[in-house]
Design a protein around this motif. Sequence first.
Motif, mmCIF file in Angstrom:
data_model
loop_
_atom_site.group_PDB
_atom_site.id
_atom_site.type_symbol
_atom_site.label_atom_id
_atom_site.label_comp_id
_atom_site.label_asym_id
_atom_site.label_seq_id
_atom_site.Cartn_x
_atom_site.Cartn_y
_atom_site.Cartn_z
ATOM 1 N N ARG A 90 -45.496 -27.980 28.457
ATOM 2 C CA ARG A 90 -46.303 -28.691 29.294
ATOM 3 C C ARG A 90 -46.079 -28.750 30.853
ATOM 4 O O ARG A 90 -47.045 -28.674 31.646
ATOM 5 C CB ARG A 90 -46.931 -30.157 28.749
ATOM 6 N N SER A 91 -44.661 -28.649 31.016
ATOM 7 C CA SER A 91 -44.037 -28.740 32.286
ATOM 8 C C SER A 91 -44.256 -27.369 32.901
ATOM 9 O O SER A 91 -43.901 -27.257 34.105
ATOM 10 C CB SER A 91 -42.685 -29.197 32.107
ATOM 11 N N TRP A 92 -44.583 -26.246 32.177
ATOM 12 C CA TRP A 92 -44.514 -25.017 32.743
ATOM 13 C C TRP A 92 -45.760 -24.981 33.759
ATOM 14 O O TRP A 92 -46.906 -25.430 33.563
ATOM 15 C CB TRP A 92 -44.930 -23.843 31.625
ATOM 16 N N VAL A 93 -45.395 -24.123 34.744
ATOM 17 C CA VAL A 93 -46.688 -24.022 35.870
ATOM 18 C C VAL A 93 -46.476 -22.580 36.366
ATOM 19 O O VAL A 93 -45.271 -21.873 36.498
ATOM 20 C CB VAL A 93 -46.266 -25.009 37.152
ATOM 21 N N LEU A 94 -47.605 -22.164 36.779
ATOM 22 C CA LEU A 94 -47.815 -20.708 37.188
ATOM 23 C C LEU A 94 -46.979 -20.556 38.480
ATOM 24 O O LEU A 94 -47.267 -21.400 39.446
ATOM 25 C CB LEU A 94 -49.085 -20.204 37.407
ATOM 26 N N ASP A 95 -46.085 -19.510 38.798
ATOM 27 C CA ASP A 95 -45.540 -19.445 39.917
ATOM 28 C C ASP A 95 -46.302 -18.830 40.997
ATOM 29 O O ASP A 95 -47.167 -18.185 40.971
ATOM 30 C CB ASP A 95 -44.345 -18.160 39.781
ATOM 31 N N ARG A 96 -46.156 -19.644 42.344
ATOM 32 C CA ARG A 96 -47.004 -19.335 43.421
ATOM 33 C C ARG A 96 -46.981 -18.191 43.762
ATOM 34 O O ARG A 96 -47.922 -17.645 44.666
ATOM 35 C CB ARG A 96 -46.758 -20.496 44.575
ATOM 36 N N GLU A 97 -45.820 -17.296 43.566
ATOM 37 C CA GLU A 97 -45.784 -15.922 44.185
ATOM 38 C C GLU A 97 -46.302 -14.710 43.145
ATOM 39 O O GLU A 97 -46.123 -13.810 43.313
ATOM 40 C CB GLU A 97 -44.239 -15.474 44.271
ATOM 41 N N THR A 98 -46.984 -15.300 42.207
ATOM 42 C CA THR A 98 -47.709 -14.550 41.194
ATOM 43 C C THR A 98 -48.807 -13.699 41.888
ATOM 44 O O THR A 98 -49.523 -14.100 42.688
ATOM 45 C CB THR A 98 -48.450 -15.293 39.922
ATOM 46 N N THR A 99 -48.586 -12.554 41.782
ATOM 47 C CA THR A 99 -49.575 -11.430 42.434
ATOM 48 C C THR A 99 -50.575 -10.933 41.373
ATOM 49 O O THR A 99 -50.555 -10.935 39.992
ATOM 50 C CB THR A 99 -48.754 -10.206 42.876
ATOM 51 N N LYS A 100 -51.431 -10.077 42.006
ATOM 52 C CA LYS A 100 -52.454 -9.437 41.267
ATOM 53 C C LYS A 100 -51.867 -8.502 40.071
ATOM 54 O O LYS A 100 -52.420 -8.281 38.980
ATOM 55 C CB LYS A 100 -53.571 -8.726 41.928
ATOM 56 N N ALA A 158 -46.130 -16.530 31.390
ATOM 57 C CA ALA A 158 -45.057 -17.522 31.289
ATOM 58 C C ALA A 158 -43.784 -16.270 30.966
ATOM 59 O O ALA A 158 -42.691 -16.620 31.371
ATOM 60 C CB ALA A 158 -45.170 -18.390 29.994
ATOM 61 N N ARG A 159 -44.093 -15.698 30.010
ATOM 62 C CA ARG A 159 -42.941 -14.539 29.706
ATOM 63 C C ARG A 159 -42.572 -13.801 30.859
ATOM 64 O O ARG A 159 -41.407 -13.578 31.131
ATOM 65 C CB ARG A 159 -43.511 -13.765 28.376
ATOM 66 N N LEU A 160 -43.494 -13.399 31.802
ATOM 67 C CA LEU A 160 -43.093 -12.758 33.104
ATOM 68 C C LEU A 160 -42.282 -13.553 34.128
ATOM 69 O O LEU A 160 -41.681 -12.950 34.898
ATOM 70 C CB LEU A 160 -44.597 -12.205 33.830
ATOM 71 N N GLN A 161 -42.443 -14.810 33.646
ATOM 72 C CA GLN A 161 -41.816 -15.784 34.517
ATOM 73 C C GLN A 161 -40.183 -16.012 33.789
ATOM 74 O O GLN A 161 -39.247 -17.040 34.114
ATOM 75 C CB GLN A 161 -42.418 -17.123 34.906
ATOM 76 N N GLY A 162 -39.989 -15.708 32.570
ATOM 77 C CA GLY A 162 -38.739 -15.584 32.129
ATOM 78 C C GLY A 162 -38.849 -16.540 30.845
ATOM 79 O O GLY A 162 -37.768 -16.706 30.189
ATOM 80 N N TRP A 163 -40.000 -17.283 30.554
ATOM 81 C CA TRP A 163 -39.919 -18.131 29.313
ATOM 82 C C TRP A 163 -39.868 -17.319 28.006
ATOM 83 O O TRP A 163 -40.251 -16.349 27.964
ATOM 84 C CB TRP A 163 -41.359 -18.784 29.205
ATOM 85 N N LYS A 164 -39.205 -17.779 27.113
ATOM 86 C CA LYS A 164 -38.769 -17.079 25.685
ATOM 87 C C LYS A 164 -39.385 -18.187 24.806
ATOM 88 O O LYS A 164 -38.924 -19.405 24.624
ATOM 89 C CB LYS A 164 -37.387 -16.804 25.561
ATOM 90 N N SER A 165 -40.433 -17.820 23.687
ATOM 91 C CA SER A 165 -40.564 -18.483 22.618
ATOM 92 C C SER A 165 -39.450 -19.136 21.688
ATOM 93 O O SER A 165 -38.370 -18.128 21.736
ATOM 94 C CB SER A 165 -41.822 -18.071 21.870
ATOM 95 N N VAL A 166 -39.524 -19.820 20.918
ATOM 96 C CA VAL A 166 -38.363 -20.189 20.058
ATOM 97 C C VAL A 166 -38.183 -19.193 18.892
ATOM 98 O O VAL A 166 -37.247 -18.785 18.754
ATOM 99 C CB VAL A 166 -38.674 -21.706 19.342
ATOM 100 N N ALA A 167 -39.618 -18.474 18.506
ATOM 101 C CA ALA A 167 -39.601 -17.442 17.620
ATOM 102 C C ALA A 167 -39.039 -16.301 18.226
ATOM 103 O O ALA A 167 -38.286 -15.258 17.420
ATOM 104 C CB ALA A 167 -40.941 -17.244 17.228
ATOM 105 N N SER A 168 -39.007 -15.892 19.533
ATOM 106 C CA SER A 168 -38.459 -14.705 20.173
ATOM 107 C C SER A 168 -37.004 -14.905 20.529
ATOM 108 O O SER A 168 -36.369 -14.020 20.995
ATOM 109 C CB SER A 168 -39.263 -14.167 21.153
ATOM 110 N N LYS A 169 -36.225 -16.213 20.331
ATOM 111 C CA LYS A 169 -34.980 -16.278 21.011
ATOM 112 C C LYS A 169 -34.072 -15.895 19.858
ATOM 113 O O LYS A 169 -34.000 -15.792 19.045
ATOM 114 C CB LYS A 169 -34.775 -17.735 21.268
#
Length: 169
Positions: A90-100, A158-169
């Motif tokens: 829930r603490s994840w937020v979209l990076d402000r520098e996210t582009t089109k 989230a994955r583009l920002q480096g998040w990894k799910s528990v299943a994919s770790k």
Amino acid sequence: METLEHTKQGAADLYWLATLLTGCRETAADMMVKVIASADDSNAFFSTWMKEWSRRIVISRALAAIREDLARSARRTDLRRAEKSELPPRSWVLDRETTKADLERALLPIDVFPRAAVLLLALERMPLQDAAILLNSEPDLVRTAMAAGLRDLTINLARLQGWKSVASK
């Protein structure tokens, strides 16, 4: 010059919308050539109305170009209704520098029906009934598809920002 630049940006936005809906730049380009006509009107109301109408025509033609893919995707969406995916915290937020380009990379891998539902309902703010008609589907399935598409979009961003799910770790 400002009007020309605004018109060019509007056409670029319509092309991008068509690309996201069809998932294919070539189809979007072919469809755009058929849709965009260069007409300039000094009446602001008419000009705004024409821009909105152009968006609807682009959406309608883009969806018509992929009608069979949409139908197959709708069936897949109906089958995966109960699917659960791990979401970022829930603490994840979209990076402000996210582009089109980032948004496009996150949207295009989403199956076509949920992607179209997200684009029409969330980004275009189209009424559910109108989206259901354009997608040739029941409103409940379009609502389900939007939820699935938003879930997939969140995970992809989230994955583009480096998040990894528990299943994919």
